[in-house]
Design an enzyme around this catalytic site. Structure first.
Site: not given
Ligand code: GLP
Length: 239
Positions: A67, A135, A137, A142
């Site tokens: 990313d 979370n 990810h 996400e």
């Protein structure tokens, strides 16, 4: 999933670093999928040290990073391009033409993502290294209502912005990023995930023992045939 619970981040770095060094020595033109964040730093340090000792060469290794932030100059110290050079590439003999990133400054983001996916399909990742967000990810996938397939532009969640904004002391943290999709990550032959610290305990528990759901993107790894998970005791505390 093979779960390895280790004493601390350094021990994990040695174990995962050795796994990568052995894999490179076995297949010198290996294709690696690489991750950023604090989690892989000890692994990259180990690989760089082994290179310095003459125990491994990265001259034919190809890498694809997961990313990159959108609208952050490549030269910014917080770009993932800069991170990878500072933490690994600049300390080895890897060739610049063999390292690949999504370009978060591309004029045509859709074309950029399509092109990256085409390159990934052709290159075929042998080992994908992953961290995990608080979370759940992976990359910058996400929590969502569906699993992503290929690369795309994502709006970062507040959880991710709070976790990563500590690195942005001069400019505000970007709100968007480009990321490889979950579908592309799952195409890797082997996946190695690292997580340390109590902040990751919920995500690790949901990933390993929870339902497979895009609400915890990492849970999809339950469907992959070859995943090694390296965690410390704190990250394993809810298992
Ligand atoms: C970042 C990256 C991920 C990384 C995760 C965890 O936002 N995009 O690839 O795995 O968050 O980072 P850290 O290892 O610093 O906790």
């Amino acid at each position: 999933m093979n779960i390895y619970i280790m004493e601390n981040a350094q021990e994990i770095g040695k174990a995962v670093g050795k796994l990568f060094v052995d894999a490179i020595n076995k297949k010198p033109d290996i294709t690696l999928g690489l991750a950023t964040g604090a989690s892989p730093i000890p692994t990259y340090k180990y690989i760089a040290e082994e290179y310095k000792k003459g125990n491994v060469s990265l001259k034919d290794v190809k890498t694809y990073n997961l990313d990159e932030y959108v609208n952050l100059p490549k030269e910014d110290k917080n770009s993932y391009y800069s991170f990878m050079h500072a933490e690994l590439f600049d300390h080895t003999d890897i060739k610049e033409e063999n390292v690949h990133f999504l370009n978060g400054n591309a004029e045509n983001i859709e074309a950029e993502c399509e092109n990256y996916d085409d390159m990934l399909d052709e290159a075929k990742v042998d080992i994908q290294l992953l961290g995990i967000g608080r979370n759940g990810h992976i990359g910058f996938n996400e929590p969502s209502i569906r699993f992503s397939k290929g690369s795309f532009k994502v709006k970062l969640t507040q959880s991710t912005i709070s976790a990563n904004s500590k690195y942005f002391d001069e400019n505000p943290m970007p709100t968007h990023a480009l990321t490889m999709g979950v579908g592309s990550i799952m195409k890797a032959q082997k996946i190695v995930l690292i997580a340390t610290g109590i902040d990751k305990a919920d995500a690790i528990s949901a990933m390993i023992s929870g339902d497979v759901t895009p609400v915890c993107p990492a849970s999809i790894l339950q469907f992959h045939h070859d995943v090694d998970v390296y965690i410390d005791k704190a990250a394993a505390s809810l298992l």
